[in-house]
Design an enzyme around this catalytic site. Structure first.
Site, short mmCIF file in Angstrom:
data_model
loop_
_atom_site.label_atom_id
_atom_site.label_comp_id
_atom_site.label_asym_id
_atom_site.label_seq_id
_atom_site.Cartn_x
_atom_site.Cartn_y
_atom_site.Cartn_z
N ASP A 95 7.24 -4.47 3.69
CA ASP A 95 7.62 -5.09 2.00
C ASP A 95 9.66 -4.53 2.20
O ASP A 95 9.69 -3.42 1.81
CB ASP A 95 6.99 -4.25 1.48
N CYS A 140 7.63 0.42 4.60
CA CYS A 140 8.28 0.77 3.53
C CYS A 140 8.62 1.14 2.74
O CYS A 140 8.31 0.58 1.02
CB CYS A 140 9.46 -1.14 3.95
N ALA A 141 7.34 2.45 2.34
CA ALA A 141 6.43 2.62 1.47
C ALA A 141 7.07 2.52 0.22
O ALA A 141 5.85 2.88 -1.02
CB ALA A 141 5.55 3.60 1.99
N GLY A 147 5.34 4.25 -3.43
CA GLY A 147 3.87 4.34 -2.76
C GLY A 147 2.82 2.88 -3.52
O GLY A 147 1.47 3.45 -3.54
N GLY A 148 3.57 2.42 -4.22
CA GLY A 148 2.87 1.72 -5.02
C GLY A 148 1.79 0.73 -3.83
O GLY A 148 0.83 0.70 -4.46
N CYS A 201 10.71 -9.63 -2.84
CA CYS A 201 10.75 -9.31 -3.81
C CYS A 201 12.32 -10.50 -3.93
O CYS A 201 13.39 -9.54 -4.04
CB CYS A 201 10.91 -8.30 -4.58
#
Length: 396
Positions: free
Chosen positions: A282, A210-211, A214-215, A335
């Site tokens: 993520d 789940c890019a 791209g962080g 998060c």
């Protein structure tokens, strides 16, 4: 602009933000930016003042108010000087009438607070809505923490991460030439802890399922010296397209991207099935851990949206598990501080996947707290966004 006109403008922007929250529309930041673009007559001081009013009101009101005026009146109840600006002057708000509707103040509705992980206590309430610092991550391909310290002497090291540097809230770090040179990225400490917790190493094959923009993939490239093979995937084309220019700026060559079709992710990743040493999931979530950065997310969360997030998280974990090679690792992260998205999600995964185990000691000493089979990071305890993570090991 007069102070009263600033208040009226903030009210109009809050109207749009509240409507978007109810309808699942644009983010508060996007709405605020567009509103300022339409008001080119507003100077830089006006813009800063309006932004502060908007976000102070959002932080004060716990759920989408009936109107932007109701939200601002709630803030004015706590700030007498602000209440005096409801004076009916030209371009200002009308005077306050007795019994006018207000928004509900507080962290969140009791029904939502009841969903929090048991580790979330009263001491977290203020921290979850306080202004967040600006956390930087040194790109080790081009710079180190010492370089960030030299660029930003008003900052401080972030506990537990060798490449992190923390600046005061609202710091304009991205305007520094070192950002354009690719020496650092803006990334909250929680995401930095999560990237390190994947335990990636050079030469590994890694999937970032789940890019987004791209962080995390860039953090993994930095941690592995740009010597791993990273596949960054997402279903959102616009977000995934942000990665290529960011990677170029960072000097990263180890990342390839793959746009996936919703519902067809597993089939489109068949060539990686069972071949990844590490998989990072993520997953999309409520964002309840990021309220200090995006407080309007409290206004957006509904039972049906939470149910969808939970279902998507389980599905993505199962897809990620298929990619993991025997003996490999999967890092699940959200998060969020909601138990259904954290500890309960990992418990359900372990029930569906016999033979998988949970790793201990995946975070630096003193960071995070044990939350069932995973770990919970919180603003008050850890100084970072609220975050749940668990590293799961596939059977050999």
């Amino acid at each position: 602009m007069t102070p009263a006109a600033r208040v009226q403008t903030a009210i109009e922007i809050l109207d749009a933000i509240a409507a978007a929250a109810r309808e699942g529309g644009s983010s508060a930041d996007r709405i605020l930016s567009e509103a300022m673009r339409q008001r080119r007559y507003a100077g830089s001081k006006d813009r800063r003042a309006i932004r502060a009013l908007v976000y102070d009101a959002i932080r004060t009101v716990r759920s989408a108010p009936p109107s932007g005026r109701a939200a601002m009146l709630t803030l004015a109840d706590e700030q007498p000087d602000l209440a005096a600006l409801f004076d009916g002057s030209p371009y200002g708000p009308a005077p306050i009438e007795a019994g006018e509707a207000r928004g509900e103040s507080g962290l969140a509705a009791p029904t939502l607070v009841a969903l929090f992980d048991p580790l979330i206590g009263d001491e977290e309430a203020g921290a979850m809505l306080a202004r967040a610092p600006v956390d930087l991550r040194a790109n080790c391909i081009k710079a180190q923490q010492a370089d960030l310290a030299a660029h930003f002497p008003d900052g401080e090291a972030i506990a537990g991460v060798a490449d992190g540097w923390r600046l005061p809230p609202e710091s304009a770090a991205v305007q520094h030439p070192a950002y354009a040179d690719g020496q650092f990225e803006v990334q909250d400490a929680a995401s930095q802890y999560a990237a390190a917790a994947l335990d990636a190493a050079p030469a590994m094959r890694i999937v970032d399922l789940c890019a987004g923009g791209g962080g995390k993939a860039l953090a993994l490239a930095s941690l592995t010296g740009d010597r791993s093979e990273i596949l960054a995937c997402d279903i959102n084309r616009a977000r995934l397209q942000q990665l290529a220019p960011r990677a170029e700026r960072a000097g990263v060559t180890s990342i390839t991207t793959r746009l996936l079709n919703p519902g067809q992710e597993a089939d489109m990743l068949a060539d990686w099935r069972g071949h990844a040493a590490r998989v990072f999931v993520d997953a999309p979530c409520s964002g309840s851990g990021t309220w200090r950065r995006s407080p309007e997310l409290r206004w957006r969360l509904t039972p049906s949206r939470l149910d969808k997030h939970v279902a998507d998280q389980a599905r993505l974990m199962d897809i990620g598990a298929e990619m993991v090679a025997p003996g490999g690792k999967l890092l699940y992260a959200v998060c969020s501080v909601i138990a259904r998205e954290g500890r309960a999600q990992v418990d359900d995964f372990l029930n569906r996947h016999p033979g998988w185990t949970v790793d201990d000691n995946v975070l630096p000493p003193g960071i995070g707290r044990s939350a069932g089979a995973g770990f919970l990071l919180t603003p008050a305890h850890d100084g970072c966004d609220g975050f749940f993570l668990a590293r799961l090991a596939a059977p050999c």
